[in-house]
Design an enzyme around this catalytic site. Sequence first.
Site, short mmCIF file in Angstrom:
data_model
loop_
_atom_site.label_atom_id
_atom_site.label_comp_id
_atom_site.label_asym_id
_atom_site.label_seq_id
_atom_site.Cartn_x
_atom_site.Cartn_y
_atom_site.Cartn_z
N LYS A 1 0.67 -1.22 0.02
CA LYS A 1 0.05 0.07 0.25
C LYS A 1 0.82 1.27 -0.08
CE LYS A 1 -4.22 -1.97 1.97
NZ LYS A 1 -5.13 -1.52 0.80
N LYS B 1 -5.16 -8.30 -5.46
CA LYS B 1 -6.16 -8.65 -4.68
C LYS B 1 -7.36 -7.56 -5.28
CE LYS B 1 -6.71 -7.32 -0.53
NZ LYS B 1 -6.75 -7.02 1.07
N LYS C 1 -11.66 -2.47 -3.20
CA LYS C 1 -12.48 -1.09 -3.29
C LYS C 1 -11.59 0.18 -3.54
CE LYS C 1 -14.74 -1.29 0.57
NZ LYS C 1 -15.78 -1.00 1.68
#
Length: 277
Positions: A56, A139, A142
Amino acid sequence: KNIRETVATFIASGIDPKKSIIFNQSGVAAHAEGAWILSCIARMGWLNRMTQFKEKAGKDKEKASVGLYSYPVLMAADILLYDSTHVPVGDDQKQHLELCRDIAQKFNNDFKKDFFPIIEPVIMQQASRVMSLRDGSKKMSKSDSSDYSRIMLSDDPKTIEAKVKKAKTDSLPVPDNLKDAKSRLEAYNLITIYAAITNTEEEKIIQEFGNKEFSYFKQKLSDSLIAVLQPISTEMNKLLDDKEYLDEIIKSGSQRASAIAKPVINEVYDCIGLLRS
């Protein structure tokens, strides 16, 4: 809005708020208190190994927030405050649970108590990690910039059909054996989704669709997704029209969760010798 949608999703999917406590984390102060205390137990080396932070944060992790870095410690507090023994997670969260176990064990060792249970992950056998419809190596999330990377529980049938139709595959037909399927990430992702949504073994999916065109397989996948998700979507929309009901679920859940978490955080204070109100 996001909190209400999440609550509506849980209830529409079959969770009974009378039996299961549904609440938002910020409604229970013990989570933040526990996270700080456990961050004094956790070690930098443990957090440095967390692959989700690396993914991330990207290349310039020096600009990432401290909150993103220490999030797994907050997750540990979420779990340990309720004397949890088993936690259902996706495969990608297993590493966070291992950190939680390390933190619990160190707390117990440091203060010579069998205070926190050592939790075990509960991981689905099928679709333990659902990947993006646009990139089989990432993955499904959202936060992805493309709406076509994911299926939302709130998607209507036409949207689901369009997303599956545009899902990335290669130029070959559907794989006819599992070994070949696992080497083709996008193809295997669609197979695992189909297996999970129909509760069918992957081998049987391959036997049925092997060597057929993906256009045919995708239509069958769309039909199966719509059959399962449409009732959830319909119920979600009904619930979202009653904001007062959802807010009452959240308020009541926070009160019920606080009643469980507060005595635990008080015991933590006693263990380490902190004063408390």
